[in-house]
Enzyme design. Sequence first.
Site, PDB file in Angstrom:
ATOM      1  N   ASP A 162       0.832  -1.198  -0.121  1.00 57.85           N
ATOM      2  CA  ASP A 162       0.101  -0.074   0.017  1.00 57.85           C
ATOM      3  C   ASP A 162       0.860   1.347   0.095  1.00 57.85           C
ATOM      4  O   ASP A 162       0.717   2.101   0.922  1.00 57.85           O
ATOM      5  CB  ASP A 162      -0.931   0.012   1.374  1.00 57.85           C
ATOM      6  CG  ASP A 162      -2.007   1.064   1.325  1.00 57.85           C
ATOM      7  OD1 ASP A 162      -2.240   1.569   0.303  1.00 57.85           O
ATOM      8  OD2 ASP A 162      -2.159   1.489   2.388  1.00 57.85           O
ATOM      9  N   GLU A 421       3.554  -7.941   7.683  1.00 53.96           N
ATOM     10  CA  GLU A 421       2.208  -8.444   7.101  1.00 53.96           C
ATOM     11  C   GLU A 421       2.277  -9.671   6.214  1.00 53.96           C
ATOM     12  O   GLU A 421       1.433  -9.587   5.271  1.00 53.96           O
ATOM     13  CB  GLU A 421       1.094  -7.529   6.784  1.00 53.96           C
ATOM     14  CG  GLU A 421       0.795  -6.389   7.857  1.00 53.96           C
ATOM     15  CD  GLU A 421      -0.391  -5.686   7.565  1.00 53.96           C
ATOM     16  OE1 GLU A 421      -0.623  -5.639   6.452  1.00 53.96           O
ATOM     17  OE2 GLU A 421      -0.930  -4.951   8.475  1.00 53.96           O
ATOM     18  N   TYR A 476      -6.717  -3.085  12.929  1.00 55.24           N
ATOM     19  CA  TYR A 476      -7.530  -1.981  12.509  1.00 55.24           C
ATOM     20  C   TYR A 476      -9.013  -1.973  12.814  1.00 55.24           C
ATOM     21  O   TYR A 476      -9.821  -1.897  11.984  1.00 55.24           O
ATOM     22  CB  TYR A 476      -7.352  -1.899  10.830  1.00 55.24           C
ATOM     23  CG  TYR A 476      -5.921  -1.150  10.354  1.00 55.24           C
ATOM     24  CD1 TYR A 476      -5.912   0.050  10.400  1.00 55.24           C
ATOM     25  CD2 TYR A 476      -5.181  -2.133  10.064  1.00 55.24           C
ATOM     26  CE1 TYR A 476      -4.685   0.554  10.154  1.00 55.24           C
ATOM     27  CE2 TYR A 476      -3.647  -1.628   9.864  1.00 55.24           C
ATOM     28  CZ  TYR A 476      -3.456  -0.190   9.783  1.00 55.24           C
ATOM     29  OH  TYR A 476      -2.268   0.440   9.319  1.00 55.24           O
ATOM     30  N   GLU A 511       0.541  -1.087  14.125  1.00 48.83           N
ATOM     31  CA  GLU A 511      -0.120  -0.013  13.523  1.00 48.83           C
ATOM     32  C   GLU A 511      -1.556  -0.132  13.971  1.00 48.83           C
ATOM     33  O   GLU A 511      -1.996  -1.173  14.161  1.00 48.83           O
ATOM     34  CB  GLU A 511      -0.141  -0.691  11.859  1.00 48.83           C
ATOM     35  CG  GLU A 511       1.138  -0.397  11.024  1.00 48.83           C
ATOM     36  CD  GLU A 511       0.690  -1.108   9.660  1.00 48.83           C
ATOM     37  OE1 GLU A 511      -0.373  -1.084   9.000  1.00 48.83           O
ATOM     38  OE2 GLU A 511       1.694  -1.242   9.203  1.00 48.83           O
TER      39      GLU A 511
HETATM   40  C1  GCB Z   1      -1.509  -2.263   6.870  1.00 50.55           C
HETATM   41  C2  GCB Z   1      -0.017  -2.006   6.146  1.00 50.55           C
HETATM   42  C3  GCB Z   1       0.283  -0.598   5.583  1.00 50.55           C
HETATM   43  C4  GCB Z   1      -0.954  -0.059   5.062  1.00 50.55           C
HETATM   44  C5  GCB Z   1      -2.263   0.138   6.122  1.00 50.55           C
HETATM   45  C6  GCB Z   1      -3.404   0.719   5.693  1.00 50.55           C
HETATM   46  O1  GCB Z   1      -1.716  -3.125   7.476  1.00 50.55           O
HETATM   47  O2  GCB Z   1       0.800  -2.658   6.944  1.00 50.55           O
HETATM   48  O3  GCB Z   1       1.275  -0.706   4.657  1.00 50.55           O
HETATM   49  O4  GCB Z   1      -0.752   1.287   4.455  1.00 50.55           O
HETATM   50  O5  GCB Z   1      -2.319  -1.178   6.603  1.00 50.55           O
HETATM   51  O6  GCB Z   1      -3.689   1.828   5.506  1.00 50.55           O
HETATM   52  O7  GCB Z   1      -4.156  -0.130   5.041  1.00 50.55           O
END
Ligand code: GCB
Length: 598
Positions: A162, A421, A476, A511
């Site tokens: 990403d 990941e 997330y 994250e």
């Molecule tokens: C993740 C990734 C990261 C992405 C992020 C997202 O888990 O490690 O590279 O940018 O999520 O914002 O989706």
Amino acid sequence: MLRHQDSATRDLRPLTGLWRFRPDPDGVGREERWYAGGLAGAIDMPVPASYNDIVPGRELRLHVGDVWYQRTARIPRGWADQRVVLRFDSATHRATVWVNETEVVFHEGGYTPFEADITGLVTPGEEFRITAAVDNRLTWESIPPGMVVETEHGPRQKYMHDFFNYAGLHRPVWLASTPTTYVSDVTVVPGVDGDVTADSVTGTVDYTVEVEGPRADAAQVRVRLLDHSGTEVAQGEGAHGILRIEDVHLWGPGDGYQYDLAIEVVSGDEVVDSYVQKVGVRTVEVRGHEFLINGKPFYFQGFGMHEDHLARGKGHDDTSMVNDFQILDWIGANSFRTSHYPYAEEVMDYADAHGIVVIDEVGAVGMNGSVAAVLGVNIDKVFSPDTVSEATRETHAQAIRELFARDKNRPSVVLWSIANEPESHTPESEDYFKPLFELARELDPHRPIGFVNVMYSTAETCRLAKYGDVIMINRYYGWYAQSGDLPLAEDALRAELALWAAQGKPILMTEYGADTVAGLHSLTGTMWTEEYQTEYLDMHHRVFDEFPELQGEHVWNFADFETSLGIVRVDGNKKGAFTRDRRPKAAAHLLRRRWTGR
Ligand code: GCB
């Protein structure tokens, strides 16, 4: 690979500035020997910079394949009898370099340095031509992996990570001289005698100096360790030894104290080479669920970051670097992760010099079909002979070797991450990664090692967590899962952390974040707004504070950043606490309050 420097016996000249530049969309430049003369139809291109956003239009931005960089340089007159080296701090993702018409080096991997000894090809006082063909293609054998798809309109680059596939010469290029017998590598391993938390501590520096060249066998190595005032605090003879520093000034979070290890290679009375290696003395240890730096529990607070800026993409720039570090200081961050690739050495120098703690990540990202699907790329099996395979693992192993060699002496690096990941719940993923963990341990027995786990692998199903010293997880809840529903997200986050906590290792939330359009507001708790981002962070912090096993929080991301085009991104990823041009969102103020109390 040892960094070059100016010293009593060495010179160093940057080859930054404008180079001549020509894209090679038809891939004919090698056959047509573009290195054999001036590049026809070339334009000016700054180095360091990504080339993608410099010229308006899609053509260069979405270019696939080689681009050519060229310039001339003059070898200083005084460099007679010296060894001359041409060093690229990076070329993304691979490069072939010619000096005049001679190919001098090929290098695979976009984020680590490489060099060529060009002594025999150049003459002091005279000019020579440097040409580099830099290839941005990501394939199943590159790190990170990707695929080039041929279409009627030419090749298209697809990848499973990403962030935008910025490419080019992102970091400085150097012309360096060394004596013909020279220090070719230095390894320092710091430690302490006894209790590191005592009032007065004796530090140790285990050093190894490698010397190459015609007089290497006959030469002696002498080292002196100097403190900030230039006072000698220890000295040693021989290429290997252990120095002791009474009442050592430890390197630590917020205190980037480093000693100078002044190395001399001597032959009789003559100093053949001299080199200065910085040394920060500190200890790192994982004990139970604690992450200890100098024997004291360290709680990581900061960000996953990106090298990403308007116009120059991933190009290094000191102004932005210092600005970013000042912003990190303002917000109270004590650490960051080099998500998702090794950062410029200047960034690492700054972290060393200012006591900023770094999780140093190898460029292995995008080895996950589920993550790829979110980003609009469908792959059947990520680990297979036709996709991420043993050949990819070779590239990955080399990327680990090169990063560890580059950053092994850095006190700021307290933890290695060998991938972000990857799929990690399948036997194939375990087969792929087990040897890489073994390699990492063999290369660095002194620092903790881990990888960053994705939400699709839980504490119950992840097959790789057992190989790491810490648990690094990206989660997330409230964004990709339970989207927009923070009460449900809170329960799910709590439940998951409880499972990881049972594993008895430190947990780092590497994250967590929510896409947020700066200036978008709402009184009804809707996603994408600044209010949602702050509520989301507050919820996470509430849960984090319930878990003593949680040893760190790195918000995703420090700033908004560019990604590939797709239906889940609007002008890039907007999870920054700051916009791409570093303006604070409401979240930045929330984080500052949490991390500094102000
Ligand atoms: C993740 C990734 C990261 C992405 C992020 C997202 O888990 O490690 O590279 O940018 O999520 O914002 O989706």
